[in-house]
Design a protein around this motif. Structure first.
Motif, PDB file in Angstrom:
ATOM      1  N   UNK A   3       0.831  -1.198   0.000  1.00 10.82           N
ATOM      2  CA  UNK A   3       0.000   0.000   0.000  1.00 10.82           C
ATOM      3  C   UNK A   3       0.869   1.251   0.000  1.00 10.82           C
ATOM      4  N   UNK A   4       0.252   2.353  -0.418  1.00  8.10           N
ATOM      5  CA  UNK A   4       0.944   3.640  -0.401  1.00  8.10           C
ATOM      6  C   UNK A   4       1.391   3.996   1.010  1.00  8.10           C
ATOM      7  N   UNK A   5       0.532   3.734   2.013  1.00  2.00           N
ATOM      8  CA  UNK A   5       0.895   4.115   3.381  1.00  2.00           C
ATOM      9  C   UNK A   5       2.112   3.362   3.890  1.00  2.00           C
ATOM     10  N   UNK A   6       2.170   2.080   3.627  1.00  2.00           N
ATOM     11  CA  UNK A   6       3.222   1.242   4.182  1.00  2.00           C
ATOM     12  C   UNK A   6       4.567   1.395   3.469  1.00  2.00           C
ATOM     13  N   UNK A   7       4.518   1.718   2.188  1.00  2.00           N
ATOM     14  CA  UNK A   7       5.726   1.595   1.377  1.00  2.00           C
ATOM     15  C   UNK A   7       6.254   2.889   0.780  1.00  2.00           C
ATOM     16  N   UNK A   8       5.585   3.995   1.013  1.00  7.09           N
ATOM     17  CA  UNK A   8       6.041   5.276   0.469  1.00  7.09           C
ATOM     18  C   UNK A   8       5.774   6.390   1.475  1.00  7.09           C
TER      19      UNK A   8
END
Length: 347
Positions: A103-108
């Motif tokens: 996900x965007x939250x976890x990985x960026x």
């Protein structure tokens, strides 16, 4: 999505009654730990069932979707200043649909990057391996999929009402959802004034494109594309091919990016953007290199087609990069001026 609709209905009713008993409302949602769901409904009867406030700026909204016959969570980042109605960026995850760790939250740093942009950021959760399209039939493995109806028709009026948004939208997506973002812009002209595509397949109806779609839906997801768009010669494959429908992208602000498939700085074992164990990185990078090379090929074809149609677009071709998160973080940053053009500029 394992909670039964009637259970959520009881939770939603209890939440509404509790909120009403202390006189709260949407206008005071920034201070209210349990904002009252809006009474607005989508044309088909979909509605906001529940709102959970993680903190003042981060909400999770549960949508009672008529098309999906399910309650579907949506993660929202609110703008720092909600004193006036703000635009909305729909930010789609990839093939995992935001239900896994990809996900965007976890990985960026997407949420940090967007936190000062005076925009509502909406991330639908769900839709693994579905290409966010309306399937012809329920799939034995992937179940019912009416994601195009849900995201494009049911969700926007509910989001606008619940968040007090101004109705101006843009959309961005990566990998699987990059294809979807293009098709949303094609099928709903003007609804998303800017779209950004990071490593998305831009053509799906030719043999190579079909192979890439089937790799996602069938090999990884266990579904059957015949339940999605029918057999290989079905007209639905052509109807959902962004390259063939490119004329309908006219008037949309477009950003499309891809790497080459050549490993780069983010493809080193142990890099902070790698999701796999370091010993698995070489194999994962090879797979990502093959995918990105196919994406690069389809992106060049899309650029050629848009040039033929005299439709302007911003294309970014990175010299290196496989199908992975570090590059998509960079691309989100690079695409912001194009997204902002649709979010803040007069139509």
């Amino acid at each position: 999505m394992g909670v039964q609709p009637r259970t959520w209905a009881r939770i939603a009713l209890a939440s509404v009654l509790a909120a009403l008993s202390i006189g709260t409302g949407v206008d005071s949602a920034a201070a209210d730990p349990n904002p009252v769901p809006t009474t607005v409904k989508s044309p088909d009867g979909s509605y906001v069932a529940k709102v959970e406030v993680k903190d003042q700026r981060n909400w999770r909204i549960y949508i009672g979707s008529a098309a999906m016959d399910a309650f579907i969570p949506v993660d929202v980042l609110r703008p720092a200043d909600t004193s006036v109605p703000r635009p909305t960026l729909y930010l789609l995850n990839g093939a995992g649909g935001g239900e896994d760790d990809a996900t965007w939250q976890r990985n960026t740093d997407a949420m940090q990057f967007l936190s000062d942009k005076d925009v509502n950021v909406v991330q639908p959760i769900g839709g693994q391996w579905s290409f966010y399209t309306d399937w012809q039939r329920d799939d034995p493995v992937l179940g019912p999929n009416k994601w195009k109806t849900y995201i494009a028709e049911e969700l926007p009026p509910l989001i606008d009402a619940q968040l007090g948004a101004n109705g101006v939208n843009s959309m961005a997506g990566l990998s699987m959802s990059g294809t979807s973002v293009l098709n949303f812009a094609i099928d709903y002209p003007g609804k998303w004034r800017s779209v950004a595509v990071y490593s998305g397949i831009a053509q799906v109806s030719d043999p190579i494109g079909q192979r890439m779609v089937k790799l996602t839906v069938e090999t990884w997801g266990g579904g059957d594309t015949r339940n999605m768009w029918g057999p290989n010669d079905s007209p639905l494959w052509r109807a959902n091919d962004p390259l063939l429908q490119a004329e309908k992208l006219r008037g949309t602000n477009l950003f499309i990016s891809t790497g080459t498939g050549i490993p780069g700085a983010y493809d080193i074992p142990g890099n902070k953007f790698r999701m796999e164990d370091p010993e698995d990185t070489p194999t994962t990078v090879v797979v990502g290199a093959v995918i990105e090379a196919g994406v690069n090929w389809s992106t060049h074809n899309m650029q050629q087609r848009l040039n033929e149609l005299n439709i302007p677009a911003t294309f970014v071709y990175r010299d290196t990069g496989t199908h992975s998160w570090g590059y998509w973080q960079d691309d989100l940053h690079t695409s912001w001026p194009v997204l902002a053009q649709g979010l803040y500029s007069a139509p």
